[in-house]
Write a protein that holds these residues in place. Sequence first.
Motif, PDB file in Angstrom:
ATOM      1  N   LYS A   1     -10.704  11.941  34.070  1.00 29.99           N
ATOM      2  CA  LYS A   1     -10.198  10.540  33.507  1.00 29.99           C
ATOM      3  C   LYS A   1      -9.138   9.658  34.060  1.00 29.99           C
ATOM      4  CE  LYS A   1      -8.725   8.630  28.866  1.00 29.99           C
ATOM      5  NZ  LYS A   1      -8.219   8.948  27.548  1.00 29.99           N
ATOM      6  N   ASN A   2      -9.143   8.525  34.313  1.00 24.77           N
ATOM      7  CA  ASN A   2      -7.949   7.921  35.204  1.00 24.77           C
ATOM      8  C   ASN A   2      -6.717   7.877  34.131  1.00 24.77           C
ATOM      9  OD1 ASN A   2      -6.297   5.991  36.474  1.00 24.77           O
ATOM     10  ND2 ASN A   2      -7.971   4.849  37.239  1.00 24.77           N
ATOM     11  N   PRO A   3      -5.618   8.386  34.479  1.00 26.35           N
ATOM     12  CA  PRO A   3      -4.553   8.402  33.710  1.00 26.35           C
ATOM     13  C   PRO A   3      -3.854   6.994  33.631  1.00 26.35           C
ATOM     14  CG  PRO A   3      -3.941   9.170  35.808  1.00 26.35           C
ATOM     15  CD  PRO A   3      -5.320   9.040  35.847  1.00 26.35           C
TER      16      PRO A   3
ATOM     17  N   ILE B   1       8.183   8.442  42.421  1.00 29.50           N
ATOM     18  CA  ILE B   1       8.117   7.359  41.555  1.00 29.50           C
ATOM     19  C   ILE B   1       7.548   6.014  42.253  1.00 29.50           C
ATOM     20  CG2 ILE B   1       9.717   5.768  40.461  1.00 29.50           C
ATOM     21  CD1 ILE B   1      11.900   7.877  40.414  1.00 29.50           C
ATOM     22  N   TYR B   2       6.485   5.459  41.548  1.00 29.00           N
ATOM     23  CA  TYR B   2       5.920   4.499  41.982  1.00 29.00           C
ATOM     24  C   TYR B   2       6.446   3.053  41.114  1.00 29.00           C
ATOM     25  CZ  TYR B   2       3.157   7.725  44.668  1.00 29.00           C
ATOM     26  OH  TYR B   2       2.446   8.653  45.708  1.00 29.00           O
ATOM     27  N   GLU B   3       6.675   2.173  41.714  1.00 24.83           N
ATOM     28  CA  GLU B   3       7.229   0.828  41.057  1.00 24.83           C
ATOM     29  C   GLU B   3       6.037   0.233  40.404  1.00 24.83           C
ATOM     30  OE1 GLU B   3      10.382   0.457  40.512  1.00 24.83           O
ATOM     31  OE2 GLU B   3      10.872   2.232  41.993  1.00 24.83           O
ATOM     32  N   PRO B   4       6.369  -0.747  39.400  1.00 20.32           N
ATOM     33  CA  PRO B   4       5.366  -1.541  38.680  1.00 20.32           C
ATOM     34  C   PRO B   4       4.437  -2.261  39.440  1.00 20.32           C
ATOM     35  CG  PRO B   4       7.300  -1.523  37.640  1.00 20.32           C
ATOM     36  CD  PRO B   4       7.682  -0.851  38.693  1.00 20.32           C
ATOM     37  N   GLU B   5       4.865  -2.570  40.748  1.00 20.76           N
ATOM     38  CA  GLU B   5       4.248  -3.555  41.514  1.00 20.76           C
ATOM     39  C   GLU B   5       2.968  -2.734  42.373  1.00 20.76           C
ATOM     40  OE1 GLU B   5       8.296  -3.535  43.382  1.00 20.76           O
ATOM     41  OE2 GLU B   5       7.429  -3.802  41.261  1.00 20.76           O
ATOM     42  N   GLU B   6       3.230  -1.423  42.133  1.00 24.80           N
ATOM     43  CA  GLU B   6       2.416  -0.503  43.078  1.00 24.80           C
ATOM     44  C   GLU B   6       1.286  -0.051  41.918  1.00 24.80           C
ATOM     45  OE1 GLU B   6       4.636   1.874  46.204  1.00 24.80           O
ATOM     46  OE2 GLU B   6       5.989   1.729  44.413  1.00 24.80           O
ATOM     47  N   TYR B   7       1.339  -0.323  40.791  1.00 28.06           N
ATOM     48  CA  TYR B   7       0.521   0.266  39.717  1.00 28.06           C
ATOM     49  C   TYR B   7      -1.051   0.079  39.704  1.00 28.06           C
ATOM     50  CZ  TYR B   7      -1.355   1.187  35.083  1.00 28.06           C
ATOM     51  OH  TYR B   7      -2.121   1.619  33.941  1.00 28.06           O
ATOM     52  N   LEU B   8      -1.420  -1.315  40.239  1.00 30.17           N
ATOM     53  CA  LEU B   8      -2.570  -1.405  40.296  1.00 30.17           C
ATOM     54  C   LEU B   8      -3.436  -0.733  41.356  1.00 30.17           C
ATOM     55  CD1 LEU B   8      -2.792  -5.194  39.247  1.00 30.17           C
ATOM     56  CD2 LEU B   8      -3.310  -3.474  37.933  1.00 30.17           C
ATOM     57  N   SER B   9      -2.531  -0.473  42.469  1.00 27.22           N
ATOM     58  CA  SER B   9      -3.132   0.149  43.538  1.00 27.22           C
ATOM     59  C   SER B   9      -3.252   1.582  42.990  1.00 27.22           C
ATOM     60  CB  SER B   9      -2.123   0.112  44.657  1.00 27.22           C
ATOM     61  OG  SER B   9      -2.150  -1.252  45.379  1.00 27.22           O
ATOM     62  N   LEU B  10      -2.248   1.976  42.574  1.00 26.61           N
ATOM     63  CA  LEU B  10      -2.365   3.483  42.052  1.00 26.61           C
ATOM     64  C   LEU B  10      -3.470   3.623  41.141  1.00 26.61           C
ATOM     65  CD1 LEU B  10      -0.953   6.213  42.391  1.00 26.61           C
ATOM     66  CD2 LEU B  10       0.410   5.547  40.501  1.00 26.61           C
ATOM     67  N   LYS B  11      -3.598   2.849  40.253  1.00 27.45           N
ATOM     68  CA  LYS B  11      -4.976   2.734  39.366  1.00 27.45           C
ATOM     69  C   LYS B  11      -6.373   2.817  40.007  1.00 27.45           C
ATOM     70  CE  LYS B  11      -6.910  -0.058  35.673  1.00 27.45           C
ATOM     71  NZ  LYS B  11      -6.689  -1.328  34.874  1.00 27.45           N
ATOM     72  N   GLU B  12      -6.470   2.000  40.928  1.00 23.78           N
ATOM     73  CA  GLU B  12      -7.732   1.741  41.695  1.00 23.78           C
ATOM     74  C   GLU B  12      -8.022   2.968  42.604  1.00 23.78           C
ATOM     75  OE1 GLU B  12     -11.079   0.202  43.528  1.00 23.78           O
ATOM     76  OE2 GLU B  12      -9.956  -0.253  41.748  1.00 23.78           O
ATOM     77  N   PHE B  13      -6.816   3.627  43.365  1.00 22.99           N
ATOM     78  CA  PHE B  13      -6.890   4.747  43.887  1.00 22.99           C
ATOM     79  C   PHE B  13      -7.515   5.918  42.997  1.00 22.99           C
ATOM     80  CE2 PHE B  13      -5.054   8.754  45.100  1.00 22.99           C
ATOM     81  CZ  PHE B  13      -5.056   8.732  46.518  1.00 22.99           C
ATOM     82  N   TYR B  14      -7.048   6.114  41.888  1.00 21.22           N
ATOM     83  CA  TYR B  14      -7.537   6.965  41.023  1.00 21.22           C
ATOM     84  C   TYR B  14      -9.178   6.924  40.528  1.00 21.22           C
ATOM     85  CZ  TYR B  14      -4.027  10.456  40.219  1.00 21.22           C
ATOM     86  OH  TYR B  14      -2.904  11.514  40.694  1.00 21.22           O
ATOM     87  N   SER B  15      -9.397   5.624  40.260  1.00 21.14           N
ATOM     88  CA  SER B  15     -11.044   5.209  40.063  1.00 21.14           C
ATOM     89  C   SER B  15     -11.666   5.746  41.113  1.00 21.14           C
ATOM     90  CB  SER B  15     -10.917   3.459  39.808  1.00 21.14           C
ATOM     91  OG  SER B  15     -10.122   3.272  38.481  1.00 21.14           O
ATOM     92  N   ARG B  16     -11.381   5.129  42.293  1.00 22.41           N
ATOM     93  CA  ARG B  16     -12.134   5.621  43.368  1.00 22.41           C
ATOM     94  C   ARG B  16     -12.330   6.976  43.558  1.00 22.41           C
ATOM     95  NH1 ARG B  16     -10.288   2.480  48.704  1.00 22.41           N
ATOM     96  NH2 ARG B  16     -12.321   3.550  49.406  1.00 22.41           N
ATOM     97  N   LEU B  17     -11.339   7.882  43.574  1.00 22.17           N
ATOM     98  CA  LEU B  17     -11.390   9.167  43.316  1.00 22.17           C
ATOM     99  C   LEU B  17     -12.616   9.613  42.333  1.00 22.17           C
ATOM    100  CD1 LEU B  17      -8.237  11.598  43.621  1.00 22.17           C
ATOM    101  CD2 LEU B  17     -10.081  12.012  42.053  1.00 22.17           C
ATOM    102  N   ILE B  18     -12.303   9.350  41.254  1.00 22.04           N
ATOM    103  CA  ILE B  18     -13.207   9.830  40.132  1.00 22.04           C
ATOM    104  C   ILE B  18     -14.491   9.453  40.326  1.00 22.04           C
ATOM    105  CG2 ILE B  18     -13.744   9.445  37.569  1.00 22.04           C
ATOM    106  CD1 ILE B  18     -10.728   8.874  37.048  1.00 22.04           C
ATOM    107  N   GLN B  19     -14.872   8.172  40.868  1.00 20.35           N
ATOM    108  CA  GLN B  19     -16.283   7.940  41.286  1.00 20.35           C
ATOM    109  C   GLN B  19     -16.751   8.765  42.326  1.00 20.35           C
ATOM    110  OE1 GLN B  19     -17.037   5.864  38.510  1.00 20.35           O
ATOM    111  NE2 GLN B  19     -18.469   5.490  40.098  1.00 20.35           N
ATOM    112  N   LEU B  20     -16.195   9.196  43.437  1.00 14.68           N
ATOM    113  CA  LEU B  20     -16.423   9.930  44.338  1.00 14.68           C
ATOM    114  C   LEU B  20     -16.838  11.594  43.840  1.00 14.68           C
ATOM    115  CD1 LEU B  20     -16.782  10.597  47.707  1.00 14.68           C
ATOM    116  CD2 LEU B  20     -14.364  11.638  47.328  1.00 14.68           C
ATOM    117  N   GLN B  21     -15.997  11.695  42.902  1.00 20.68           N
ATOM    118  CA  GLN B  21     -16.107  13.240  42.526  1.00 20.68           C
ATOM    119  C   GLN B  21     -17.315  13.421  41.666  1.00 20.68           C
ATOM    120  OE1 GLN B  21     -12.545  14.419  40.829  1.00 20.68           O
ATOM    121  NE2 GLN B  21     -11.420  14.807  42.876  1.00 20.68           N
ATOM    122  N   LYS B  22     -18.165  12.122  41.188  1.00 17.59           N
ATOM    123  CA  LYS B  22     -19.354  12.258  40.627  1.00 17.59           C
ATOM    124  C   LYS B  22     -20.403  12.509  41.505  1.00 17.59           C
ATOM    125  CE  LYS B  22     -17.710   9.254  36.789  1.00 17.59           C
ATOM    126  NZ  LYS B  22     -17.750   8.014  36.220  1.00 17.59           N
TER     127      LYS B  22
END
Length: 658
Positions: free
Chosen positions: A553-555, A628-649
């Motif tokens: 799950k994406n945190p 620490i990742y600043e708020p402006e980096e949040y969407l990139s981090l969110k997309e990063f985890y989304s792609r990782l989860i998709q790959l692991q399927k």
Amino acid sequence: MKCLSALLFFFVSCILNVNAQNFEYGKLTGEDLDLKNIVLDSNANAMVIREFGTSSMRLDDVAGRMTIDFEYHVKIKIFNKNGFGSGNIIIPRRVYSDNEDEIKELKATTIAFIDGKVVRAELDKKNVFTERKNKYTVLTKFTMPNLTEGCIIEYSYRMILPSIFNFKSWDFQSDIPKLHSEYIAVIPALYNYNASLRGGRKLTSDKAELQKNCFRAGGYDADCSKLTYIMKNVPAFVEEEYMTSPDNFRSAIYYELSDYHTWNGGKKNVTKTWKDVDYELTSDKSFGTQMKRKDIFKDILPEILKNTTDELSKAQAIYSYIKKSIRRNGFIGIYSETNIKNALETHTGNTGDINLALIGALSAADLDVDAVILSTRANGTVNTLYPVISDFNYVIAKVNIGTESYLLDATEPLMPFGLLPLHCINGQGRVVNLKKPSYWYDIKASQKDLTRYTLNAELTNDGMIKGQLTTYSSGYSGLIKRMKIKAANSVEEFVEKLDEQMPRISISKHDIQNLDSLDNPLIEVYDIEMKSYDDVNKDQLFFNPFFINRTEKNPFNLNERTYPVDFGAIREERVSIFIKLPNSYTITDKPKDIAMSLEDNGGKYMNTSMVEGDTFISQQVLQLSKPIYEPEEYLSLKEFYSRLIQLQKTDVVFKKNK
């Protein structure tokens, strides 16, 4: 406060004309009844329609001191059953040494519209309860009566605060959205407060007005500042993983008394300089005096240091001794509760007792050691512009050996030398030396949070994957794993529970190394069997190689996060899988090799898979290179985890040779 007592007895009268813009209690409008959650947040289960508060000062004639008079009034719409939790009201009250905040004039009403009629239910005062959270906080609790879907709840109260150092703060943001939040602070001109607005949202409006001759002291009239703050259409504050105290980021206003003027024109500074604070701390019998207690270690040091050869080994031996000698009693603080001698004799104490004892012992061994006061992650950040001792709630040791400095906390028996508990990693701390001026010091994790998994196995003809899984854990991963093992009472019990948590995997043998060697990685070796296929004679077999510590799950799920993602430490995880295949199978499809990175060298994820001879090899690396990742980096981090989860399927496809 003691410093105010001389002034307070000269107050003759105190009349504050607040003229607050409160709203009428119990009045219902069509807009209230028709309000839908789509107005502000379609996912909201409840919403504040209007919220109002006001604070002013008055003289308590009986006690002979100034108090703060706070009034609160709120109206909330409950949309559905999931919003009933907003009807469970908790009002925190602070406990002081000789008094506590007092609630008066509490009233609460539930208003429902049933069968075309307005039905009101009043709170029975018998259903108001008091609960002591800890020695500093008491909770007043009650549940609104007759909660129904679509109802409106409304309550109000007065609170008398017997301390004026912290003028009453105000939270514009909470766990439910608010249409209108308004706060009025009326402060006599005799008092100067440092005010700070926290959070990422701006005020809708703020206004300052002068009220002439509203305050009378010692026969003199004084003016007041009436400060009005309004914030509208405030979204709910949603807590997500990997954050420090929510109080750091919720939109709110805080005050701290800076100075005040006496009746005869004099001025008293309350906000001190760091020079003043240094003297106060180093001369305090519960802080500085405890740091100086070398005498109590005179007789025991030779035994502690008997196998040491240099300063580092001395520090490590003393650190180990204090960890084993004093057990924490559940309370935290920068001060010793009794004294470190008593803590050593009774083998128990608060965090101040333990770490001040550590500092005293290191100093007794002629090591260069300082105290560092800090605020834990749950307590919030400290104000670095001016000293506020109440911001700090924890003390640790800083020992300087050669060109290296080691931060030490002896309150956790399983903590490696030089690694602080994660709750201490929270910005900066203030280094306090008995002879030199204090200074700010960055509090950072000294080790990478590292985990490495290696599986060497084979796929047998009966559909089983059999082999050996080896795990290396260091940094916080090693600490957490050791804590889990210790909590299970024995290694065998831990392995048994681990086996139960993995229904597809059976552990037949185990070997755990370095359990008590805290400065080395914890090594777990397991002989495992995993039932993968009921029928290995099929033309194709599907196998997912991401079964070890898979990200399910994406945190990160917010559309926008206004506060940083704080992992506390740099993270790295490596997974290597080697599976020998039967001669009758080859690979026809596999996950794509991938390498993706976060901006500014913030991290990366790499996955490769291949077949060498008769062995399938999968390699994964996940690196988060910033704590620490600043708020402006949040969407990139969110997309990063989304792609990782998709790959692991993605599965590997084994095809049977014909």
